[in-house]
Write a protein that holds these residues in place. Structure first.
Motif, short mmCIF file in Angstrom:
data_model
loop_
_atom_site.label_atom_id
_atom_site.label_comp_id
_atom_site.label_asym_id
_atom_site.label_seq_id
_atom_site.Cartn_x
_atom_site.Cartn_y
_atom_site.Cartn_z
N TRP A 1 -10.95 -17.71 -30.03
CA TRP A 1 -11.67 -16.63 -29.14
C TRP A 1 -10.07 -17.31 -28.48
N VAL A 2 -9.33 -18.80 -28.40
CA VAL A 2 -8.39 -18.50 -26.69
C VAL A 2 -7.48 -17.51 -27.10
N PHE A 3 -7.02 -17.55 -28.36
CA PHE A 3 -6.00 -16.29 -28.69
C PHE A 3 -6.24 -15.38 -27.67
N GLU A 4 -7.28 -14.86 -28.07
CA GLU A 4 -7.10 -13.54 -27.15
C GLU A 4 -7.03 -14.22 -25.13
N GLU A 5 -7.65 -15.40 -25.15
CA GLU A 5 -7.00 -15.15 -23.75
C GLU A 5 -6.16 -15.33 -23.24
N LEU A 6 -5.20 -15.86 -24.16
CA LEU A 6 -3.92 -16.79 -24.15
C LEU A 6 -3.37 -14.64 -23.72
N ALA A 7 -3.69 -13.91 -24.47
CA ALA A 7 -2.67 -12.91 -24.88
C ALA A 7 -2.80 -11.90 -23.28
N ARG A 8 -4.37 -11.86 -22.65
CA ARG A 8 -5.18 -11.55 -22.03
C ARG A 8 -4.12 -12.15 -20.54
N ALA A 9 -4.35 -12.91 -20.00
CA ALA A 9 -3.46 -14.21 -18.97
C ALA A 9 -1.71 -13.87 -19.10
N THR A 10 -1.11 -13.46 -20.45
CA THR A 10 0.19 -12.64 -20.29
C THR A 10 0.63 -11.56 -19.82
N SER A 11 2.19 -11.23 -18.58
CA SER A 11 2.07 -10.32 -18.58
C SER A 11 3.19 -9.53 -19.33
N ASP A 12 4.16 -10.57 -19.58
CA ASP A 12 4.91 -9.76 -20.69
C ASP A 12 4.86 -10.41 -22.26
N LEU A 13 5.27 -11.50 -21.65
CA LEU A 13 6.09 -13.01 -23.30
C LEU A 13 5.01 -13.22 -24.05
N LEU A 14 4.32 -13.78 -25.25
CA LEU A 14 3.97 -15.42 -25.98
C LEU A 14 4.29 -15.30 -27.10
N ILE A 15 4.74 -16.99 -26.60
CA ILE A 15 5.75 -17.22 -28.06
C ILE A 15 5.01 -18.83 -28.39
N THR A 16 5.32 -18.18 -29.71
CA THR A 16 4.94 -19.52 -31.23
C THR A 16 5.43 -20.22 -31.88
N ALA A 17 5.88 -21.34 -31.57
CA ALA A 17 6.79 -22.01 -32.11
C ALA A 17 5.67 -23.08 -33.22
N GLU A 18 5.38 -22.52 -34.10
CA GLU A 18 4.18 -23.32 -35.13
C GLU A 18 4.85 -23.50 -36.64
N ASN A 19 4.00 -24.45 -37.45
CA ASN A 19 4.00 -25.56 -38.69
C ASN A 19 3.31 -24.52 -39.18
N GLU A 20 4.40 -23.26 -39.89
CA GLU A 20 4.10 -22.41 -40.79
C GLU A 20 4.53 -23.06 -42.85
N GLY A 21 4.64 -24.60 -42.48
CA GLY A 21 4.74 -24.60 -43.95
C GLY A 21 6.17 -24.43 -44.38
N ASN A 22 7.65 -24.03 -43.19
CA ASN A 22 8.86 -24.10 -43.72
C ASN A 22 8.90 -25.50 -44.83
N SER A 23 8.82 -26.32 -44.39
CA SER A 23 8.93 -28.14 -44.87
C SER A 23 8.70 -27.60 -46.55
N PRO A 24 9.50 -28.85 -47.27
CA PRO A 24 9.63 -28.76 -49.33
C PRO A 24 7.88 -29.64 -48.65
N VAL A 25 7.84 -30.41 -48.08
CA VAL A 25 7.28 -31.63 -48.22
C VAL A 25 4.90 -30.83 -47.13
N ARG A 26 5.75 -29.80 -46.87
CA ARG A 26 3.78 -29.39 -46.65
C ARG A 26 3.92 -28.37 -46.82
N GLY A 27 4.10 -28.85 -48.06
CA GLY A 27 3.65 -27.14 -49.21
C GLY A 27 1.86 -27.06 -48.95
N ARG A 28 1.48 -26.10 -48.87
CA ARG A 28 0.42 -25.14 -48.46
C ARG A 28 -0.80 -24.65 -49.38
#
Length: 205
Positions: free
Chosen positions: A131-158
């Protein structure tokens, strides 16, 4: 691992992935990507929040680029002691809060920040606390930026798993971040995959 255990693990963390660990590493590829995004989209007087700021390596880089209205949240109170040692100007300039995102997010005013961002933090939010993701969207007036691990690395196959464990220690929950923030009313402007993380820029619509 329940939400409280998850929080406790980060609040008490030492060694790998601790505030001192990240301070020793310093700025990295993601830091530079964030700075480029900010230079393109964000004015230097913007009100900026980093969720899970640790000892402040990314915020310190933004400060060096002229951004001074900086706020950070972190569970581990050692973060700000380490910050005072490694990044004293940031420690004196910014506003810093010790505690969980789940604790502070409901208290944010609508549009309180111009930009909210996270680096490898939202991926650790327990499904019960999504539920906190909606709270973050509510609290920003312009931009929200994520830099998250999405399995890019070969050793992080999901595969099809919904969660993986880093060093058999703490959970990393797998999410489609474009979908997560589209569902709460944001539009994705940019997707920039890196060696480890994917940077996504969302805008309020």
């Amino acid at each position: 691992m329940d939400p409280e255990e998850n929080h406790r693990g980060w609040a008490e963390r030492s060694g790998d992935f601790s505030p001192a660990y990240y301070a020793d590493i310093g700025p990295n590829e993601v830091t530079e990507t964030l700075a480029t995004v900010f230079d393109h989209y964000v004015s230097t007087d913007a009100k900026i929040l980093e969720v899970g700021c640790s000892s402040g390596r990314h915020l310190a880089h933004l400060l060096d680029h002229g951004y001074e209205n900086l706020t950070g949240i972190d569970l581990n109170d050692e973060s700000f002691e380490v910050m005072a040692e490694y990044y004293p100007e940031l420690a004196e300039t910014g506003t810093f809060l010790t505690g969980s995102l789940e604790e502070f997010a409901p208290e944010f005013r609508d549009d309180q920040f111009d930009v909210i961002y996270s680096v490898e933090t939202l991926q650790h939010v327990h499904p019960d606390d999504a539920w906190v993701f909606e709270e973050l969207a509510r609290a920003t007036s312009d931009l929200l930026i994520t830099a998250e691990n999405e399995g890019n690395s070969p050793v992080r196959g999901r595969g099809d798993a919904e969660v993986s464990y880093v060093n058999d220690d703490f959970p990393l929950f797998h999410r489609n971040w474009k979908q997560v923030f589209s569902d709460v009313g944001l539009a994705q402007l940019l997707e920039e995959p890196g060696k480890r993380d994917t940077v996504r820029v969302f805008r309020v619509i």
